[in-house]
Scaffold this active site. Sequence first.
Site, PDB file in Angstrom:
ATOM      1  N   ARG A  79       0.308   6.692   7.411  1.00  0.00           N
ATOM      2  CA  ARG A  79       0.518   6.751   5.955  1.00  0.00           C
ATOM      3  C   ARG A  79       0.062   8.099   5.394  1.00  0.00           C
ATOM      4  O   ARG A  79       0.515   8.516   4.336  1.00  0.00           O
ATOM      5  CB  ARG A  79      -0.296   5.659   5.245  1.00  0.00           C
ATOM      6  CG  ARG A  79       0.165   4.242   5.509  1.00  0.00           C
ATOM      7  CD  ARG A  79      -0.536   3.301   4.537  1.00  0.00           C
ATOM      8  NE  ARG A  79      -0.507   1.919   4.973  1.00  0.00           N
ATOM      9  CZ  ARG A  79       0.475   1.064   4.707  1.00  0.00           C
ATOM     10  NH1 ARG A  79       1.520   1.446   4.019  1.00  0.00           N
ATOM     11  NH2 ARG A  79       0.403  -0.186   5.133  1.00  0.00           N
ATOM     12  N   ASP A 101      14.472  -1.040   0.474  1.00  0.00           N
ATOM     13  CA  ASP A 101      15.163  -1.356   1.726  1.00  0.00           C
ATOM     14  C   ASP A 101      16.069  -2.561   1.489  1.00  0.00           C
ATOM     15  O   ASP A 101      17.194  -2.411   1.023  1.00  0.00           O
ATOM     16  CB  ASP A 101      14.122  -1.578   2.825  1.00  0.00           C
ATOM     17  CG  ASP A 101      14.738  -1.769   4.200  1.00  0.00           C
ATOM     18  OD1 ASP A 101      15.951  -1.559   4.329  1.00  0.00           O
ATOM     19  OD2 ASP A 101      14.011  -2.129   5.140  1.00  0.00           O
ATOM     20  N   LYS A 149       0.824  -1.184   0.000  1.00  0.00           N
ATOM     21  CA  LYS A 149       0.000   0.000   0.000  1.00  0.00           C
ATOM     22  C   LYS A 149       0.874   1.255   0.000  1.00  0.00           C
ATOM     23  O   LYS A 149       0.402   2.357  -0.234  1.00  0.00           O
ATOM     24  CB  LYS A 149      -0.845   0.031   1.281  1.00  0.00           C
ATOM     25  CG  LYS A 149      -1.728  -1.148   1.498  1.00  0.00           C
ATOM     26  CD  LYS A 149      -2.398  -1.040   2.883  1.00  0.00           C
ATOM     27  CE  LYS A 149      -2.827  -2.392   3.351  1.00  0.00           C
ATOM     28  NZ  LYS A 149      -3.240  -2.370   4.774  1.00  0.00           N
ATOM     29  N   GLY A 150       2.146   1.051   0.302  1.00  0.00           N
ATOM     30  CA  GLY A 150       3.033   2.182   0.584  1.00  0.00           C
ATOM     31  C   GLY A 150       3.191   3.191  -0.540  1.00  0.00           C
ATOM     32  O   GLY A 150       3.516   4.348  -0.298  1.00  0.00           O
ATOM     33  N   ASP A 182       4.042   3.331   6.635  1.00  0.00           N
ATOM     34  CA  ASP A 182       3.289   3.184   7.893  1.00  0.00           C
ATOM     35  C   ASP A 182       4.141   2.716   9.062  1.00  0.00           C
ATOM     36  O   ASP A 182       5.234   2.157   8.893  1.00  0.00           O
ATOM     37  CB  ASP A 182       2.162   2.159   7.707  1.00  0.00           C
ATOM     38  CG  ASP A 182       2.698   0.729   7.625  1.00  0.00           C
ATOM     39  OD1 ASP A 182       3.561   0.469   6.756  1.00  0.00           O
ATOM     40  OD2 ASP A 182       2.290  -0.120   8.443  1.00  0.00           O
ATOM     41  N   GLU A 198       7.371   2.185  -6.346  1.00  0.00           N
ATOM     42  CA  GLU A 198       7.508   1.653  -4.983  1.00  0.00           C
ATOM     43  C   GLU A 198       7.776   2.778  -3.992  1.00  0.00           C
ATOM     44  O   GLU A 198       8.300   3.822  -4.360  1.00  0.00           O
ATOM     45  CB  GLU A 198       8.699   0.675  -4.952  1.00  0.00           C
ATOM     46  CG  GLU A 198       8.302  -0.786  -5.108  1.00  0.00           C
ATOM     47  CD  GLU A 198       7.909  -1.434  -3.775  1.00  0.00           C
ATOM     48  OE1 GLU A 198       7.523  -0.723  -2.832  1.00  0.00           O
ATOM     49  OE2 GLU A 198       8.011  -2.666  -3.702  1.00  0.00           O
ATOM     50  N   ASP A 199       7.425   2.519  -2.733  1.00  0.00           N
ATOM     51  CA  ASP A 199       7.665   3.515  -1.699  1.00  0.00           C
ATOM     52  C   ASP A 199       9.138   3.576  -1.303  1.00  0.00           C
ATOM     53  O   ASP A 199       9.737   4.642  -1.229  1.00  0.00           O
ATOM     54  CB  ASP A 199       6.790   3.246  -0.462  1.00  0.00           C
ATOM     55  CG  ASP A 199       6.895   1.824   0.078  1.00  0.00           C
ATOM     56  OD1 ASP A 199       7.601   0.984  -0.525  1.00  0.00           O
ATOM     57  OD2 ASP A 199       6.258   1.532   1.109  1.00  0.00           O
ATOM     58  N   PHE A 206      14.114   3.906  10.279  1.00  0.00           N
ATOM     59  CA  PHE A 206      12.723   3.567  10.017  1.00  0.00           C
ATOM     60  C   PHE A 206      11.938   4.863   9.829  1.00  0.00           C
ATOM     61  O   PHE A 206      11.909   5.716  10.716  1.00  0.00           O
ATOM     62  CB  PHE A 206      12.126   2.743  11.160  1.00  0.00           C
ATOM     63  CG  PHE A 206      10.782   2.192  10.806  1.00  0.00           C
ATOM     64  CD1 PHE A 206      10.657   1.047  10.037  1.00  0.00           C
ATOM     65  CD2 PHE A 206       9.622   2.848  11.203  1.00  0.00           C
ATOM     66  CE1 PHE A 206       9.418   0.556   9.671  1.00  0.00           C
ATOM     67  CE2 PHE A 206       8.372   2.367  10.844  1.00  0.00           C
ATOM     68  CZ  PHE A 206       8.269   1.216  10.082  1.00  0.00           C
ATOM     69  N   VAL A 207      11.337   5.008   8.675  1.00  0.00           N
ATOM     70  CA  VAL A 207      10.631   6.261   8.363  1.00  0.00           C
ATOM     71  C   VAL A 207       9.138   6.010   8.148  1.00  0.00           C
ATOM     72  O   VAL A 207       8.738   4.895   7.812  1.00  0.00           O
ATOM     73  CB  VAL A 207      11.244   6.956   7.119  1.00  0.00           C
ATOM     74  CG1 VAL A 207      12.633   7.458   7.411  1.00  0.00           C
ATOM     75  CG2 VAL A 207      11.239   6.023   5.912  1.00  0.00           C
TER      76      VAL A 207
HETATM   77  P1  IMP Z   1      12.146  -4.478   1.319  1.00  0.00           P
HETATM   78  O1  IMP Z   1      12.929  -4.734   2.557  1.00  0.00           O
HETATM   79  O2  IMP Z   1      12.958  -3.644   0.326  1.00  0.00           O
HETATM   80  O3  IMP Z   1      11.589  -5.717   0.725  1.00  0.00           O
HETATM   81  O4  IMP Z   1      10.924  -3.544   1.779  1.00  0.00           O
HETATM   82  C1  IMP Z   1       9.689  -4.102   2.025  1.00  0.00           C
HETATM   83  C2  IMP Z   1       8.667  -3.123   2.450  1.00  0.00           C
HETATM   84  O5  IMP Z   1       8.904  -2.831   3.815  1.00  0.00           O
HETATM   85  C3  IMP Z   1       8.645  -1.766   1.753  1.00  0.00           C
HETATM   86  O6  IMP Z   1       7.953  -1.765   0.532  1.00  0.00           O
HETATM   87  C4  IMP Z   1       7.946  -0.930   2.802  1.00  0.00           C
HETATM   88  O7  IMP Z   1       6.544  -1.033   2.660  1.00  0.00           O
HETATM   89  C5  IMP Z   1       8.414  -1.571   4.108  1.00  0.00           C
HETATM   90  N1  IMP Z   1       9.482  -0.755   4.690  1.00  0.00           N
HETATM   91  C6  IMP Z   1      10.813  -0.876   4.564  1.00  0.00           C
HETATM   92  N2  IMP Z   1      11.459   0.084   5.253  1.00  0.00           N
HETATM   93  C7  IMP Z   1      10.489   0.848   5.828  1.00  0.00           C
HETATM   94  C8  IMP Z   1      10.502   2.025   6.671  1.00  0.00           C
HETATM   95  O8  IMP Z   1      11.539   2.606   7.012  1.00  0.00           O
HETATM   96  N3  IMP Z   1       9.281   2.479   7.067  1.00  0.00           N
HETATM   97  C9  IMP Z   1       8.102   1.902   6.714  1.00  0.00           C
HETATM   98  N4  IMP Z   1       8.047   0.825   5.927  1.00  0.00           N
HETATM   99  C10 IMP Z   1       9.229   0.302   5.477  1.00  0.00           C
END
Ligand code: IMP
Length: 187
Positions: free
Chosen positions: A166, A104, A44-45, A160, A100-101, A153-154
Amino acid sequence: MNDRHVMEKVLLSEEEIQKRVGELAQEISRDYVGRELVLLGALKGAIMFLADLSRSITLHHSLDFVGASSYGDGTESSGEVKITKEAALDLKGKHVILVEDIYDTGLTMEALTQHIRSLQPASLEICVLLVKDHPRQFELPIRYAGFHIPDLFVVGYGLDYAQRLRNLRYVGVLRPAAELEAEMGEE
Ligand code: IMP
């Protein structure tokens, strides 16, 4: 809701975000002239980012959504990702940008791009609002990146904490967890 109470600091203001989203939209509008573009938002991000980006792109384009979630015990990801929502449009032969949001670990994006590639788009690029600067398990080519941020963590602008926050117009860093739980539990 007084969100400033739960926030340690504002990392990116509404003005900074809007300016950068406008620049990315201009770049995309230049790059995709004459191509059938689909913006594919990751739920949803990415919804706030997708909405603003789409409205600033000056080319005709379609919108759709995909979703993914990682399996795990709640505290730690197992490293496996499940596709929870497939695109409704036929992506075959289309020029797709996955929106994508945040980039990470890259695990989610890796799974989503594999899934999208199996649908045979004419091209696939990634547009992400935030790139966390740290070593990654999955390095993916990011064509459009909004901001590089520290490994924190943001929340806000789609991102969220326990499904909340959000709706903030800015991206911020939360106060330490213990204090926060007490505060968020109150209301
Ligand atoms: P990935 O670790 O790149 O697979 O990220 C997976 C998902 O975790 C992202 O699409 C976000 O929705 C969530 N996420 C990762 N880092 C953060 C953060 O700092 N704040 C909030 N959500 C996060």
